[in-house]
Design a protein around this motif. Structure first.
Motif, mmCIF file in Angstrom:
data_model
loop_
_atom_site.group_PDB
_atom_site.id
_atom_site.type_symbol
_atom_site.label_atom_id
_atom_site.label_comp_id
_atom_site.label_asym_id
_atom_site.label_seq_id
_atom_site.Cartn_x
_atom_site.Cartn_y
_atom_site.Cartn_z
ATOM 1 N N ALA A 24 0.831 -1.201 0.000
ATOM 2 C CA ALA A 24 0.000 0.000 0.000
ATOM 3 C C ALA A 24 0.870 1.256 0.000
ATOM 4 C CB ALA A 24 -0.927 -0.003 1.214
ATOM 5 N N PHE A 25 1.961 1.220 0.735
ATOM 6 C CA PHE A 25 2.891 2.355 0.768
ATOM 7 C C PHE A 25 3.491 2.603 -0.609
ATOM 8 C CE2 PHE A 25 7.500 3.283 1.023
ATOM 9 C CZ PHE A 25 7.420 4.633 1.346
ATOM 10 N N LEU A 26 3.955 1.552 -1.267
ATOM 11 C CA LEU A 26 4.607 1.707 -2.568
ATOM 12 C C LEU A 26 3.641 2.245 -3.618
ATOM 13 C CD1 LEU A 26 6.724 -1.570 -2.609
ATOM 14 C CD2 LEU A 26 7.582 0.771 -2.321
ATOM 15 N N VAL A 27 2.418 1.759 -3.619
ATOM 16 C CA VAL A 27 1.421 2.224 -4.584
ATOM 17 C C VAL A 27 1.150 3.716 -4.391
ATOM 18 C CG1 VAL A 27 -1.010 2.052 -5.257
ATOM 19 C CG2 VAL A 27 0.328 -0.021 -4.899
ATOM 20 N N ASP A 28 1.077 4.156 -3.143
ATOM 21 C CA ASP A 28 0.799 5.556 -2.859
ATOM 22 C C ASP A 28 2.034 6.432 -3.063
ATOM 23 O OD1 ASP A 28 -1.196 7.519 -1.853
ATOM 24 O OD2 ASP A 28 0.273 7.785 -0.246
ATOM 25 N N ARG A 29 3.211 5.894 -2.742
ATOM 26 C CA ARG A 29 4.456 6.670 -2.822
ATOM 27 C C ARG A 29 4.868 6.923 -4.271
ATOM 28 N NH1 ARG A 29 8.282 9.068 -3.734
ATOM 29 N NH2 ARG A 29 10.203 9.390 -2.535
ATOM 30 N N PHE A 30 4.535 5.991 -5.168
ATOM 31 C CA PHE A 30 4.916 6.120 -6.577
ATOM 32 C C PHE A 30 3.660 6.077 -7.450
ATOM 33 C CE2 PHE A 30 8.488 4.052 -4.379
ATOM 34 C CZ PHE A 30 9.502 4.950 -4.677
ATOM 35 N N PRO A 31 2.911 7.188 -7.493
ATOM 36 C CA PRO A 31 1.615 7.182 -8.194
ATOM 37 C C PRO A 31 1.723 6.963 -9.700
ATOM 38 C CG PRO A 31 2.231 9.413 -7.537
ATOM 39 C CD PRO A 31 3.193 8.489 -6.863
ATOM 40 N N ARG A 32 2.893 7.178 -10.286
ATOM 41 C CA ARG A 32 3.032 6.977 -11.733
ATOM 42 C C ARG A 32 3.254 5.517 -12.102
ATOM 43 N NH1 ARG A 32 6.843 12.076 -13.779
ATOM 44 N NH2 ARG A 32 5.507 13.746 -12.988
ATOM 45 N N ILE A 33 3.507 4.688 -11.111
ATOM 46 C CA ILE A 33 3.703 3.262 -11.378
ATOM 47 C C ILE A 33 2.396 2.528 -11.067
ATOM 48 C CG2 ILE A 33 5.010 1.192 -10.764
ATOM 49 C CD1 ILE A 33 7.313 2.993 -9.937
ATOM 50 N N PRO A 34 1.768 1.889 -12.032
ATOM 51 C CA PRO A 34 0.491 1.195 -11.796
ATOM 52 C C PRO A 34 0.623 0.140 -10.696
ATOM 53 C CG PRO A 34 0.947 1.357 -14.147
ATOM 54 C CD PRO A 34 2.203 1.779 -13.442
ATOM 55 N N ARG A 35 -0.438 -0.055 -9.935
ATOM 56 C CA ARG A 35 -0.404 -1.037 -8.853
ATOM 57 C C ARG A 35 -0.126 -2.435 -9.389
ATOM 58 N NH1 ARG A 35 -4.319 -0.420 -5.256
ATOM 59 N NH2 ARG A 35 -4.342 -2.611 -4.597
ATOM 60 N N GLU A 36 -0.548 -2.698 -10.651
ATOM 61 C CA GLU A 36 -0.294 -4.013 -11.241
ATOM 62 C C GLU A 36 1.210 -4.281 -11.390
ATOM 63 O OE1 GLU A 36 -2.261 -1.727 -12.557
ATOM 64 O OE2 GLU A 36 -4.276 -2.548 -12.219
ATOM 65 N N VAL A 37 1.974 -3.214 -11.619
ATOM 66 C CA VAL A 37 3.429 -3.367 -11.731
ATOM 67 C C VAL A 37 4.014 -3.789 -10.395
ATOM 68 C CG1 VAL A 37 5.602 -2.129 -12.141
ATOM 69 C CG2 VAL A 37 3.641 -1.764 -13.656
ATOM 70 N N TRP A 38 3.553 -3.153 -9.303
ATOM 71 C CA TRP A 38 4.049 -3.543 -7.970
ATOM 72 C C TRP A 38 3.617 -4.968 -7.630
ATOM 73 C CZ3 TRP A 38 7.975 -1.237 -6.296
ATOM 74 C CH2 TRP A 38 8.167 0.144 -6.464
ATOM 75 N N GLU A 39 2.406 -5.341 -8.011
ATOM 76 C CA GLU A 39 1.949 -6.711 -7.772
ATOM 77 C C GLU A 39 2.858 -7.705 -8.485
ATOM 78 O OE1 GLU A 39 -2.040 -6.603 -9.172
ATOM 79 O OE2 GLU A 39 -2.880 -5.797 -7.305
ATOM 80 N N SER A 40 3.218 -7.386 -9.735
ATOM 81 C CA SER A 40 4.082 -8.271 -10.505
ATOM 82 C C SER A 40 5.487 -8.329 -9.902
ATOM 83 C CB SER A 40 4.147 -7.790 -11.957
ATOM 84 O OG SER A 40 5.058 -8.556 -12.711
ATOM 85 N N ARG A 41 6.029 -7.188 -9.523
ATOM 86 C CA ARG A 41 7.366 -7.177 -8.928
ATOM 87 C C ARG A 41 7.410 -7.987 -7.643
ATOM 88 N NH1 ARG A 41 9.069 -0.729 -9.527
ATOM 89 N NH2 ARG A 41 9.461 -0.759 -11.779
ATOM 90 N N ILE A 42 6.385 -7.828 -6.811
ATOM 91 C CA ILE A 42 6.341 -8.581 -5.560
ATOM 92 C C ILE A 42 6.220 -10.073 -5.835
ATOM 93 C CG2 ILE A 42 4.891 -9.041 -3.538
ATOM 94 C CD1 ILE A 42 4.403 -6.000 -3.380
ATOM 95 N N ALA A 43 5.375 -10.438 -6.796
ATOM 96 C CA ALA A 43 5.194 -11.856 -7.123
ATOM 97 C C ALA A 43 6.486 -12.489 -7.632
ATOM 98 C CB ALA A 43 4.086 -12.014 -8.160
ATOM 99 N N GLN A 44 7.333 -11.687 -8.294
ATOM 100 C CA GLN A 44 8.594 -12.211 -8.837
ATOM 101 C C GLN A 44 9.766 -12.072 -7.863
ATOM 102 O OE1 GLN A 44 9.320 -10.989 -13.074
ATOM 103 N NE2 GLN A 44 7.331 -9.984 -12.874
ATOM 104 N N GLY A 45 9.495 -11.621 -6.658
ATOM 105 C CA GLY A 45 10.562 -11.481 -5.671
ATOM 106 C C GLY A 45 11.494 -10.316 -5.931
ATOM 107 N N LYS A 46 11.002 -9.286 -6.603
ATOM 108 C CA LYS A 46 11.832 -8.137 -6.958
ATOM 109 C C LYS A 46 11.689 -6.970 -5.986
ATOM 110 C CE LYS A 46 11.804 -9.169 -11.913
ATOM 111 N NZ LYS A 46 11.398 -8.682 -13.258
#
Length: 293
Positions: A24-46
């Motif tokens: 939730a912090f990352l999605v709010d802190r970086f509004p130009r990056i879609p939440r789907e990108v953070w979901e994908s990065r987290i799922a891939q261990g990035k």
């Protein structure tokens, strides 16, 4: 796709109402990056916690700790100009960067940065810049090679013990009867956020400016900044009625458009001089790059 080999980091601040999760912090802190990108990065261990363990979707927010993540970019424009290494020993590396190349990854640039190029070229993966110059500015940048002595060299910039000299080509009419100026002003973020503005109050930016030569509606200046505010020299020359040739921000913001590699900002970080805190010797470095003069 470009994927950084080196993690970026962000610190989770202490808040009165903290976020429920790191996600939730990352999605709010970086509004130009879609939440789907953070979901994908987290799922891939990035996305990693401060201890190096992967962050999950439910990982709790932890104030005052850092999150590490690996930046990705679908496309990245190549900067077709080379950097130069002017000096390297066990403590320092001095590089001269071309116009248009950022010092560190950010925004639309990842692999096309001076830091990434030098890490790839030297194999020194813990290389860190000790200061910054604008992406549009060419010239000298000092890097720390040895993490153990990094603080000693960083202190030179913090304490104002580095002599810095720039060259710039200004356009317009030079104020009559003057050849030297001490420009002092208070600089603050303007509107939009990436330009600087002046406001009343105690000066926080100070520059010495010297007229070196004048011809055909242009003037060559030597500039010595005593402080290191963003865009300081660009704002100060513009305030004299002599904005830097090809400046797209000052005195008036130009419409956003791709870089024109034929029209680089005519500003060069030309010289650095300081007393080495380890050897005690005076060191001086100078760029051989030229300006459109």
């Amino acid at each position: 796709m470009s994927i950084s080999q080196y993690p970026a980091k962000v610190t989770m601040p202490r808040l009165e109402h903290p976020y429920p999760t790191v996600f939730a912090f990352l999605v709010d802190r970086f509004p130009r990056i879609p939440r789907e990108v953070w979901e994908s990065r987290i799922a891939q261990g990035k996305v990693l916690g401060e201890d190096g363990t992967p962050v999950g979707m439910a990982t709790a927010y932890a104030p005052q700790t850092r999150v590490f993540y690996f930046r990705e970019m679908e496309t990245e424009r190549e900067i077709p100009f080379p950097e130069e290494i002017l000096f390297q020993n066990d403590e320092l590396l001095v590089a001269c960067k071309p116009h248009f190349l950022p010092v560190t990854p950010g925004g639309a640039y990842l692999n096309q940065s001076l830091l990434h190029r030098l890490r790839e070229r030297t194999g020194i993966h813990h290389l860190v810049p000790l200061h910054r110059i604008d992406r549009e500015t060419a010239g000298l940048v000092l890097f720390s090679v040895n993490p153990k002595t990094r603080g000693c060299y960083g202190g030179l910039f913090r304490d104002g013990l580095i002599e810095k000299e720039y060259r710039a080509v200004g356009v317009g009419v030079v104020p009559e009867g003057n050849s030297r100026w001490l420009v002092e002003s208070r600089l603050v973020p303007g509107e939009p956020w990436f330009v600087m503005a002046t406001e009343p109050g105690a000066p926080n930016a100070r520059s010495e400016i010297r007229l070196l030569e004048e011809r055909d509606g242009r003037a060559l200046f030597g500039l010595s900044p005593h402080t290191g505010k963003t865009h300081q020299l660009r704002v100060h020359l513009s305030s004299l009625g002599m904005p830097i040739l090809n400046d797209r921000l000052y005195p008036q913001l130009q419409p956003r458009q791709p870089d024109d590699f034929d029209k680089p900002l005519q500003l060069l970080a030309q010289r650095l001089r300081f007393k080495d805190p380890i050897s005690g010797k005076w060191l001086e470095f100078q760029s051989d790059r030229g300006l459109l003069w």
